[in-house]
Design a protein around this motif. Structure first.
Motif, PDB file in Angstrom:
ATOM      1  N   ILE A  24       0.829  -1.198   0.000  1.00  0.00           N
ATOM      2  CA  ILE A  24       0.000   0.000   0.000  1.00  0.00           C
ATOM      3  C   ILE A  24       0.866   1.252   0.000  1.00  0.00           C
ATOM      4  N   GLY A  25       0.538   2.152  -0.908  1.00  0.00           N
ATOM      5  CA  GLY A  25       1.252   3.420  -0.976  1.00  0.00           C
ATOM      6  C   GLY A  25       0.340   4.589  -0.670  1.00  0.00           C
ATOM      7  N   TRP A  26       0.960   5.649  -0.184  1.00  0.00           N
ATOM      8  CA  TRP A  26       0.272   6.929  -0.014  1.00  0.00           C
ATOM      9  C   TRP A  26       0.879   7.922  -0.996  1.00  0.00           C
ATOM     10  N   PHE A  27       0.010   8.712  -1.611  1.00  0.00           N
ATOM     11  CA  PHE A  27       0.412   9.690  -2.603  1.00  0.00           C
ATOM     12  C   PHE A  27      -0.315  10.991  -2.296  1.00  0.00           C
ATOM     13  N   ARG A  28       0.146  12.061  -2.886  1.00  0.00           N
ATOM     14  CA  ARG A  28      -0.577  13.321  -2.739  1.00  0.00           C
ATOM     15  C   ARG A  28      -0.443  14.138  -4.012  1.00  0.00           C
ATOM     16  N   ARG A  29      -1.439  14.981  -4.207  1.00  0.00           N
ATOM     17  CA  ARG A  29      -1.405  15.899  -5.324  1.00  0.00           C
ATOM     18  C   ARG A  29      -1.785  17.271  -4.823  1.00  0.00           C
ATOM     19  N   ALA A  30      -0.851  18.188  -4.931  1.00  0.00           N
ATOM     20  CA  ALA A  30      -1.110  19.578  -4.562  1.00  0.00           C
ATOM     21  C   ALA A  30      -1.614  20.327  -5.788  1.00  0.00           C
ATOM     22  N   PRO A  31      -2.340  21.401  -5.590  1.00  0.00           N
ATOM     23  CA  PRO A  31      -2.859  22.171  -6.724  1.00  0.00           C
ATOM     24  C   PRO A  31      -1.745  22.583  -7.675  1.00  0.00           C
ATOM     25  N   GLY A  32      -1.933  22.275  -8.957  1.00  0.00           N
ATOM     26  CA  GLY A  32      -0.974  22.678  -9.968  1.00  0.00           C
ATOM     27  C   GLY A  32       0.295  21.851 -10.018  1.00  0.00           C
ATOM     28  N   LYS A  33       0.334  20.756  -9.259  1.00  0.00           N
ATOM     29  CA  LYS A  33       1.545  19.938  -9.225  1.00  0.00           C
ATOM     30  C   LYS A  33       1.253  18.502  -9.633  1.00  0.00           C
ATOM     31  N   GLU A  34       2.309  17.794  -9.956  1.00  0.00           N
ATOM     32  CA  GLU A  34       2.184  16.380 -10.273  1.00  0.00           C
ATOM     33  C   GLU A  34       1.909  15.572  -8.991  1.00  0.00           C
ATOM     34  N   ARG A  35       1.324  14.406  -9.185  1.00  0.00           N
ATOM     35  CA  ARG A  35       1.112  13.520  -8.041  1.00  0.00           C
ATOM     36  C   ARG A  35       2.469  13.060  -7.510  1.00  0.00           C
ATOM     37  N   GLU A  36       2.597  13.055  -6.214  1.00  0.00           N
ATOM     38  CA  GLU A  36       3.867  12.761  -5.551  1.00  0.00           C
ATOM     39  C   GLU A  36       3.723  11.510  -4.702  1.00  0.00           C
ATOM     40  N   THR A  37       4.698  10.629  -4.789  1.00  0.00           N
ATOM     41  CA  THR A  37       4.718   9.452  -3.928  1.00  0.00           C
ATOM     42  C   THR A  37       5.234   9.857  -2.557  1.00  0.00           C
ATOM     43  N   ILE A  38       4.482   9.532  -1.506  1.00  0.00           N
ATOM     44  CA  ILE A  38       4.847   9.933  -0.163  1.00  0.00           C
ATOM     45  C   ILE A  38       5.465   8.782   0.621  1.00  0.00           C
ATOM     46  N   SER A  39       4.789   7.641   0.594  1.00  0.00           N
ATOM     47  CA  SER A  39       5.238   6.547   1.438  1.00  0.00           C
ATOM     48  C   SER A  39       4.647   5.246   0.938  1.00  0.00           C
ATOM     49  N   CYS A  40       5.264   4.162   1.352  1.00  0.00           N
ATOM     50  CA  CYS A  40       4.759   2.842   0.989  1.00  0.00           C
ATOM     51  C   CYS A  40       5.106   1.848   2.090  1.00  0.00           C
ATOM     52  N   ILE A  41       4.247   0.853   2.238  1.00  0.00           N
ATOM     53  CA  ILE A  41       4.529  -0.231   3.171  1.00  0.00           C
ATOM     54  C   ILE A  41       4.272  -1.541   2.446  1.00  0.00           C
ATOM     55  N   ASN A  42       5.177  -2.499   2.618  1.00  0.00           N
ATOM     56  CA  ASN A  42       5.014  -3.740   1.879  1.00  0.00           C
ATOM     57  C   ASN A  42       3.992  -4.654   2.565  1.00  0.00           C
ATOM     58  N   LYS A  43       3.739  -5.793   1.934  1.00  0.00           N
ATOM     59  CA  LYS A  43       2.681  -6.689   2.389  1.00  0.00           C
ATOM     60  C   LYS A  43       2.883  -7.132   3.832  1.00  0.00           C
ATOM     61  N   ALA A  44       4.120  -7.440   4.150  1.00  0.00           N
ATOM     62  CA  ALA A  44       4.403  -7.956   5.483  1.00  0.00           C
ATOM     63  C   ALA A  44       4.523  -6.854   6.516  1.00  0.00           C
ATOM     64  N   GLY A  45       4.596  -5.627   6.067  1.00  0.00           N
ATOM     65  CA  GLY A  45       4.811  -4.518   6.987  1.00  0.00           C
ATOM     66  C   GLY A  45       6.248  -4.392   7.438  1.00  0.00           C
ATOM     67  N   SER A  46       7.133  -5.099   6.778  1.00  0.00           N
ATOM     68  CA  SER A  46       8.534  -5.131   7.204  1.00  0.00           C
ATOM     69  C   SER A  46       9.384  -4.077   6.509  1.00  0.00           C
ATOM     70  N   ILE A  47       8.870  -3.514   5.429  1.00  0.00           N
ATOM     71  CA  ILE A  47       9.611  -2.505   4.680  1.00  0.00           C
ATOM     72  C   ILE A  47       8.722  -1.284   4.494  1.00  0.00           C
ATOM     73  N   THR A  48       9.269  -0.138   4.830  1.00  0.00           N
ATOM     74  CA  THR A  48       8.570   1.126   4.608  1.00  0.00           C
ATOM     75  C   THR A  48       9.500   2.063   3.856  1.00  0.00           C
ATOM     76  N   THR A  49       8.923   2.857   3.016  1.00  0.00           N
ATOM     77  CA  THR A  49       9.699   3.839   2.262  1.00  0.00           C
ATOM     78  C   THR A  49       9.037   5.204   2.401  1.00  0.00           C
ATOM     79  N   TYR A  50       9.860   6.242   2.309  1.00  0.00           N
ATOM     80  CA  TYR A  50       9.356   7.598   2.459  1.00  0.00           C
ATOM     81  C   TYR A  50      10.032   8.527   1.464  1.00  0.00           C
ATOM     82  N   ALA A  51       9.257   9.488   0.991  1.00  0.00           N
ATOM     83  CA  ALA A  51       9.849  10.573   0.224  1.00  0.00           C
ATOM     84  C   ALA A  51      10.664  11.451   1.165  1.00  0.00           C
ATOM     85  N   ASP A  52      11.614  12.150   0.600  1.00  0.00           N
ATOM     86  CA  ASP A  52      12.428  13.050   1.426  1.00  0.00           C
ATOM     87  C   ASP A  52      11.559  14.062   2.156  1.00  0.00           C
ATOM     88  N   SER A  53      10.481  14.479   1.518  1.00  0.00           N
ATOM     89  CA  SER A  53       9.598  15.484   2.111  1.00  0.00           C
ATOM     90  C   SER A  53       8.838  14.955   3.318  1.00  0.00           C
TER      91      SER A  53
END
Length: 124
Positions: free
Chosen positions: A34-63
């Motif tokens: 499952i990933g979380w994304f966001r789109r601000a007005p006038g901007k491209e959709r940005e990948t924010i974070s993700c967690i894998n199936k097992a919950g053992s790996i998480t990733t984050y955007a620098d922001s």
């Protein structure tokens, strides 16, 4: 029918916190990254974070790194995004999405199912 529903958005002052929820129905969360994304007005959709199936790996955007935390509760079929120390630049519509195969990806095109989004506004 596969469905993802985001909730928890709203208006918050800078420095405040929100916890977004992504409730999944129609499929077993265990089999999806499952990933979380966001789109601000006038901007491209940005990948924010993700967690894998097992919950053992998480990733984050620098922001998001150091301020946001992603987690999942497979028993509740829900994924969360805890957002702390929010800034005006975090204002956006936030989406969760599911990817069945492989692991997390920063490429939003690799996610198969999407929610409708929840608005987060950070303003004084």
């Amino acid at each position: 029918q596969l469905q993802l529903v985001e909730s928890g958005g709203g208006l918050v002052q800078p420095g405040g916190s929100l916890r977004l929820s992504c409730a999944i129905s129609g499929f077993t969360l265990d089999y999806y990254n499952i990933g979380w994304f966001r789109r601000a007005p006038g901007k491209e959709r940005e990948t924010i974070s993700c967690i894998n199936k097992a919950g053992s790996i998480t990733t984050y955007a620098d922001s998001a790194r150091g301020r946001f935390t992603i987690s999942r509760d497979n028993a509740k079929n829900t994924v969360y995004l805890q957002m702390n120390n929010l800034k005006p630049e975090d204002t956006a519509v936030y989406y969760c999405a599911a990817r069945q195969y492989y692991g997390c990806s920063g490429n939003d095109r690799q996610y198969n199912y999407w929610g409708q989004g929840t608005q987060v506004t950070v303003s004084s």
